[in-house]
Design a protein around this motif. Sequence first.
Motif, PDB file in Angstrom:
ATOM      1  N   GLU A  68      20.537  27.892  44.008  1.00 28.72           N
ATOM      2  CA  GLU A  68      20.378  29.300  44.399  1.00 28.72           C
ATOM      3  C   GLU A  68      19.546  29.465  45.660  1.00 28.72           C
ATOM      4  O   GLU A  68      19.754  30.390  46.435  1.00 28.72           O
ATOM      5  CB  GLU A  68      19.748  30.090  43.246  1.00 28.72           C
ATOM      6  CG  GLU A  68      20.671  30.240  42.035  1.00 28.72           C
ATOM      7  CD  GLU A  68      20.046  31.097  40.954  1.00 28.72           C
ATOM      8  OE1 GLU A  68      18.912  31.594  41.174  1.00 28.72           O
ATOM      9  OE2 GLU A  68      20.667  31.275  39.894  1.00 28.72           O
ATOM     10  N   ASN A  69      18.575  28.543  45.885  1.00 25.24           N
ATOM     11  CA  ASN A  69      17.699  28.674  47.050  1.00 25.24           C
ATOM     12  C   ASN A  69      18.243  27.953  48.279  1.00 25.24           C
ATOM     13  O   ASN A  69      17.596  27.917  49.322  1.00 25.24           O
ATOM     14  CB  ASN A  69      16.294  28.152  46.719  1.00 25.24           C
ATOM     15  CG  ASN A  69      16.301  26.669  46.341  1.00 25.24           C
ATOM     16  OD1 ASN A  69      17.371  26.101  46.104  1.00 25.24           O
ATOM     17  ND2 ASN A  69      15.138  26.061  46.273  1.00 25.24           N
ATOM     18  N   SER A  70      19.446  27.356  48.174  1.00 25.26           N
ATOM     19  CA  SER A  70      20.041  26.690  49.336  1.00 25.26           C
ATOM     20  C   SER A  70      20.652  27.734  50.272  1.00 25.26           C
ATOM     21  O   SER A  70      20.866  28.888  49.893  1.00 25.26           O
ATOM     22  CB  SER A  70      21.129  25.703  48.887  1.00 25.26           C
ATOM     23  OG  SER A  70      22.235  26.400  48.345  1.00 25.26           O
ATOM     24  N   ILE A  71      20.934  27.326  51.492  1.00 26.29           N
ATOM     25  CA  ILE A  71      21.529  28.241  52.462  1.00 26.29           C
ATOM     26  C   ILE A  71      22.872  28.760  51.950  1.00 26.29           C
ATOM     27  O   ILE A  71      23.158  29.960  52.016  1.00 26.29           O
ATOM     28  CB  ILE A  71      21.701  27.536  53.819  1.00 26.29           C
ATOM     29  CG1 ILE A  71      20.329  27.189  54.414  1.00 26.29           C
ATOM     30  CG2 ILE A  71      22.483  28.403  54.796  1.00 26.29           C
ATOM     31  CD1 ILE A  71      20.393  26.378  55.690  1.00 26.29           C
ATOM     32  N   ALA A  72      23.702  27.857  51.413  1.00 21.43           N
ATOM     33  CA  ALA A  72      25.011  28.268  50.903  1.00 21.43           C
ATOM     34  C   ALA A  72      24.870  29.178  49.689  1.00 21.43           C
ATOM     35  O   ALA A  72      25.615  30.157  49.550  1.00 21.43           O
ATOM     36  CB  ALA A  72      25.839  27.033  50.548  1.00 21.43           C
TER      37      ALA A  72
ATOM     38  N   GLY B 228      26.098  33.240  49.200  1.00 20.27           N
ATOM     39  CA  GLY B 228      27.101  33.724  48.253  1.00 20.27           C
ATOM     40  C   GLY B 228      28.158  32.719  47.848  1.00 20.27           C
ATOM     41  O   GLY B 228      29.116  33.077  47.164  1.00 20.27           O
ATOM     42  N   ILE B 229      28.007  31.450  48.232  1.00 21.49           N
ATOM     43  CA  ILE B 229      28.918  30.414  47.762  1.00 21.49           C
ATOM     44  C   ILE B 229      28.629  30.160  46.279  1.00 21.49           C
ATOM     45  O   ILE B 229      27.481  30.041  45.873  1.00 21.49           O
ATOM     46  CB  ILE B 229      28.758  29.112  48.573  1.00 21.49           C
ATOM     47  CG1 ILE B 229      29.066  29.346  50.051  1.00 21.49           C
ATOM     48  CG2 ILE B 229      29.663  28.015  48.020  1.00 21.49           C
ATOM     49  CD1 ILE B 229      30.500  29.675  50.342  1.00 21.49           C
TER      50      ILE B 229
ATOM     51  N   SER C 281      22.347  19.499  53.318  1.00 21.45           N
ATOM     52  CA  SER C 281      21.289  20.350  53.866  1.00 21.45           C
ATOM     53  C   SER C 281      21.677  21.825  53.828  1.00 21.45           C
ATOM     54  O   SER C 281      20.819  22.701  53.871  1.00 21.45           O
ATOM     55  CB  SER C 281      20.965  19.937  55.306  1.00 21.45           C
ATOM     56  OG  SER C 281      22.087  20.098  56.150  1.00 21.45           O
ATOM     57  N   LEU C 282      22.978  22.101  53.741  1.00 18.34           N
ATOM     58  CA  LEU C 282      23.450  23.477  53.585  1.00 18.34           C
ATOM     59  C   LEU C 282      23.634  23.860  52.113  1.00 18.34           C
ATOM     60  O   LEU C 282      23.806  25.031  51.792  1.00 18.34           O
ATOM     61  CB  LEU C 282      24.787  23.668  54.315  1.00 18.34           C
ATOM     62  CG  LEU C 282      24.758  23.628  55.842  1.00 18.34           C
ATOM     63  CD1 LEU C 282      26.175  23.576  56.393  1.00 18.34           C
ATOM     64  CD2 LEU C 282      24.008  24.828  56.406  1.00 18.34           C
ATOM     65  N   GLY C 283      23.616  22.841  51.250  1.00 13.22           N
ATOM     66  CA  GLY C 283      23.839  23.079  49.826  1.00 13.22           C
ATOM     67  C   GLY C 283      25.282  22.924  49.425  1.00 13.22           C
ATOM     68  O   GLY C 283      25.697  23.429  48.373  1.00 13.22           O
ATOM     69  N   LEU C 284      26.088  22.217  50.227  1.00 14.55           N
ATOM     70  CA  LEU C 284      27.527  22.095  49.981  1.00 14.55           C
ATOM     71  C   LEU C 284      27.899  20.715  49.450  1.00 14.55           C
ATOM     72  O   LEU C 284      28.691  19.991  50.051  1.00 14.55           O
ATOM     73  CB  LEU C 284      28.317  22.393  51.260  1.00 14.55           C
ATOM     74  CG  LEU C 284      28.199  23.804  51.826  1.00 14.55           C
ATOM     75  CD1 LEU C 284      28.905  23.907  53.167  1.00 14.55           C
ATOM     76  CD2 LEU C 284      28.773  24.823  50.845  1.00 14.55           C
TER      77      LEU C 284
END
Length: 451
Positions: free
Chosen positions: A135-139, A143-144, A212-215
């Motif tokens: 939840e705290n990642s950039i993605a 809203g991903i 690093s983007l949360g993907l």
Amino acid sequence: MTFLSNAFYFIVTLGILVTIHEYGHFWVARKLGVKVLTFSIGFGRPLWQKKGKDGVNYVIAAIPLGGFVKMLDEREKEVPQEELPYAFNRKPVWSRIAIVLAGPIANFILAIFLYWWMFAMGISGSSTQVGKIAENSIAGQAGIKNGDLITQVDGRPVYLMQDVMEAVVARLGEKSNMVLTVRADGKHSERQVEIPLKKWEVDIEKPDLLGSLGLNHISRDKVIAQVSVVSPNGPAEQAGIKNGDVIKRFNQVAVDNWFHLIRLIHPMAKQTVELVIERNGELINKSVVIGSREYEGNVVGSIGITVVWPDLSPYVATRKAGIFESIELAFEKTGKMIALSANLFGKLLTGDISPKSLSGPISIAEGAGGSARVGLVYFISFVAMISVNLGFINLLPVPLLDGGHLLFYTIEAIKGKPLSERIQELGMQIGMMMVFALMAIAIFNDLSRLI
């Protein structure tokens, strides 16, 4: 063994690329009536050489970091009167430009051929479905959602997670939003999500661009840290860990999956850590003294276990095209890689990308060995990518490189006469310093990553 494997595939990769590059110069020079004296793969002391029936001395030399085609030239030594028509310096400037351009173009042609081969054979890789999103990642904040399938990045279709990676690499150093087109797992409707890049930070020394983007890919979530084999006399066995145990926590950190656990273990060699394992529904605390092993030239932590590996085939995608469609895709892919190289080089000059991102021979060797161990298609893809980079770098207007000679000959074509030998010699000296400086930075970066 990893070091030897990397070294072998490094030599294979450079051997292919240098041979193709130099053959480009060689073939065009011969077609335009220039006498070739030497065709060398590598520099330094010859390991093998043979005089061909065509009068060319073919050489394989000890240092596999390049090569050269030596042509008859009055600027290097006196040329007999009867051979003057075959001297490089006596040829029209447009002929000399064609000979210089032939090397980089040969690298681009090789890339097109390799990409064509890849598409015709079929490229299998991770699908574009993402796994657990923090939840705290950039993605996550953008809203991903867990299980979303990425179909486009900045309006361009993506088919494999490798395509997503290439699109993300192109955005390095930028601050504007990246637009992902996604659809929920099992749904047909799509939505667009803007990923803000203002706070995007990447560890240059150990880059994990998508992470690093949360993907992270969904397959990572499916490989839970459930023990299937415990190595005899290893740290895990000595701590009392058994087959079937599920590692839930590592030093109070919740373990998401096997790959997460590996990242936690690697930097902890020879240290004592606290694990929480689940056994038959019961949580048990275990103290483990982390062991060590060699991994890709580095010493990393290890506890001596393998895990239950699930069937990941539902999360693999294959992109395959017909023979003629593959030609179009190969040209498109090569064009994208050339544009990506130019984009990243421009960002390096403007400071949007740190010089720490430059990679040298050690990183190339690791990439060659790593891709070869994964499979033939991945190795072909790596060779094609490096071939594009080699062609692009050689076209840079830096004296000593092909692009520097091209610059001199273009000026000559415009002025109607060549630059003075003094200016050309000064340019070569400056170019040599620039190339050596870049090589020094790249090698320093490689060594820094190993420490």
